[in-house]
Motif scaffolding. Structure first.
Motif, PDB file in Angstrom:
ATOM      1  N   UNK A   1      16.025 -44.730  19.408  1.00 15.95           N
ATOM      2  CA  UNK A   1      16.985 -44.357  18.373  1.00 15.95           C
ATOM      3  C   UNK A   1      18.146 -43.428  19.268  1.00 15.95           C
ATOM      4  N   UNK A   2      17.385 -42.929  20.545  1.00 14.38           N
ATOM      5  CA  UNK A   2      18.451 -42.174  21.412  1.00 14.38           C
ATOM      6  C   UNK A   2      19.367 -43.048  21.845  1.00 14.38           C
ATOM      7  N   UNK A   3      19.236 -44.196  22.400  1.00 18.41           N
ATOM      8  CA  UNK A   3      20.054 -45.234  22.917  1.00 18.41           C
ATOM      9  C   UNK A   3      21.206 -45.612  21.934  1.00 18.41           C
ATOM     10  N   UNK A   4      20.619 -45.725  20.623  1.00 20.24           N
ATOM     11  CA  UNK A   4      21.671 -46.172  19.434  1.00 20.24           C
ATOM     12  C   UNK A   4      22.761 -44.835  19.169  1.00 20.24           C
ATOM     13  N   UNK A   5      21.985 -43.664  19.255  1.00 21.56           N
ATOM     14  CA  UNK A   5      22.948 -42.435  18.910  1.00 21.56           C
ATOM     15  C   UNK A   5      23.787 -42.397  20.163  1.00 21.56           C
ATOM     16  N   UNK A   6      23.574 -42.661  21.447  1.00 27.02           N
ATOM     17  CA  UNK A   6      24.407 -42.533  22.118  1.00 27.02           C
ATOM     18  C   UNK A   6      25.445 -43.731  22.303  1.00 27.02           C
ATOM     19  N   UNK A   7      25.065 -44.821  22.037  1.00 29.15           N
ATOM     20  CA  UNK A   7      26.091 -45.924  21.744  1.00 29.15           C
ATOM     21  C   UNK A   7      27.061 -45.632  20.692  1.00 29.15           C
ATOM     22  N   UNK A   8      26.527 -44.974  19.559  1.00 30.88           N
ATOM     23  CA  UNK A   8      27.427 -44.443  18.442  1.00 30.88           C
ATOM     24  C   UNK A   8      28.620 -43.610  18.923  1.00 30.88           C
ATOM     25  N   UNK A   9      27.925 -42.583  19.974  1.00 32.76           N
ATOM     26  CA  UNK A   9      29.039 -41.599  20.236  1.00 32.76           C
ATOM     27  C   UNK A   9      30.049 -42.231  21.418  1.00 32.76           C
TER      28      UNK A   9
ATOM     29  N   UNK B   1      45.246 -51.768  15.905  1.00 30.64           N
ATOM     30  CA  UNK B   1      44.371 -51.907  14.654  1.00 30.64           C
ATOM     31  C   UNK B   1      43.322 -53.046  14.799  1.00 30.64           C
ATOM     32  N   UNK B   2      43.413 -54.100  15.414  1.00 31.39           N
ATOM     33  CA  UNK B   2      42.410 -55.132  15.690  1.00 31.39           C
ATOM     34  C   UNK B   2      41.242 -54.734  16.446  1.00 31.39           C
ATOM     35  N   UNK B   3      41.427 -53.907  17.544  1.00 27.77           N
ATOM     36  CA  UNK B   3      40.549 -53.162  18.304  1.00 27.77           C
ATOM     37  C   UNK B   3      39.886 -52.392  17.692  1.00 27.77           C
ATOM     38  N   UNK B   4      40.553 -51.518  16.695  1.00 27.77           N
ATOM     39  CA  UNK B   4      40.040 -50.543  15.993  1.00 27.77           C
ATOM     40  C   UNK B   4      38.974 -51.022  15.032  1.00 27.77           C
ATOM     41  N   UNK B   5      39.690 -52.031  14.528  1.00 26.78           N
ATOM     42  CA  UNK B   5      38.429 -52.737  13.327  1.00 26.78           C
ATOM     43  C   UNK B   5      37.083 -53.315  13.695  1.00 26.78           C
ATOM     44  N   UNK B   6      37.110 -53.698  14.884  1.00 24.45           N
ATOM     45  CA  UNK B   6      36.038 -54.407  15.919  1.00 24.45           C
ATOM     46  C   UNK B   6      35.159 -53.010  16.061  1.00 24.45           C
ATOM     47  N   UNK B   7      35.868 -52.263  16.562  1.00 31.77           N
ATOM     48  CA  UNK B   7      34.921 -51.068  16.890  1.00 31.77           C
ATOM     49  C   UNK B   7      34.361 -50.329  15.694  1.00 31.77           C
ATOM     50  N   UNK B   8      35.127 -50.220  14.487  1.00 30.34           N
ATOM     51  CA  UNK B   8      34.495 -49.618  13.140  1.00 30.34           C
ATOM     52  C   UNK B   8      33.332 -50.672  12.744  1.00 30.34           C
ATOM     53  N   UNK B   9      33.624 -51.838  12.878  1.00 27.08           N
ATOM     54  CA  UNK B   9      32.334 -52.716  12.257  1.00 27.08           C
ATOM     55  C   UNK B   9      31.283 -52.272  13.413  1.00 27.08           C
ATOM     56  N   UNK B  10      31.430 -52.280  14.490  1.00 27.36           N
ATOM     57  CA  UNK B  10      30.439 -52.046  15.523  1.00 27.36           C
ATOM     58  C   UNK B  10      29.601 -50.513  15.216  1.00 27.36           C
ATOM     59  N   UNK B  11      30.155 -49.652  15.126  1.00 29.41           N
ATOM     60  CA  UNK B  11      29.964 -48.220  14.502  1.00 29.41           C
ATOM     61  C   UNK B  11      28.976 -48.334  13.177  1.00 29.41           C
ATOM     62  N   UNK B  12      29.562 -49.185  12.236  1.00 27.93           N
ATOM     63  CA  UNK B  12      28.979 -49.404  11.047  1.00 27.93           C
ATOM     64  C   UNK B  12      27.369 -50.132  11.366  1.00 27.93           C
ATOM     65  N   UNK B  13      27.405 -51.075  12.141  1.00 32.84           N
ATOM     66  CA  UNK B  13      26.166 -51.693  12.558  1.00 32.84           C
ATOM     67  C   UNK B  13      25.370 -50.649  13.280  1.00 32.84           C
ATOM     68  N   UNK B  14      25.889 -49.949  14.297  1.00 26.80           N
ATOM     69  CA  UNK B  14      24.790 -48.802  14.685  1.00 26.80           C
ATOM     70  C   UNK B  14      24.325 -47.928  13.757  1.00 26.80           C
ATOM     71  N   UNK B  15      25.175 -47.374  12.826  1.00 20.34           N
ATOM     72  CA  UNK B  15      24.733 -46.480  11.918  1.00 20.34           C
ATOM     73  C   UNK B  15      23.743 -47.167  10.907  1.00 20.34           C
TER      74      UNK B  15
END
Length: 62
Positions: free
Chosen positions: A10-18, A38-52
């Protein structure tokens, strides 16, 4: 999974989220071309949602 391993995960995932959140802000507010921003932002947004999702899934299994 042991308690310390779950906490470490969980700590690693929280750090990755930050890190992902900071990267999102830097990318979207940067000087790159619109497509890159916007393309990179969309990819990062999907990654953020996956981590959450992973964080919320792990929080319910204590």
């Amino acid at each position: 999974m042991s308690s310390s391993t779950a906490t470490s995960s969980r700590t690693l995932l929280a750090a990755l989220l930050a890190v992902l959140a900071v990267a999102e802000v830097v990318l979207v507010t940067g000087d790159a071309a619109d497509g890159v921003r916007y393309g990179g932002g969309a990819v990062l947004a999907v990654a953020i949602l996956a981590v959450v999702y992973r964080l919320s899934k792990g929080a319910g299994t204590r």
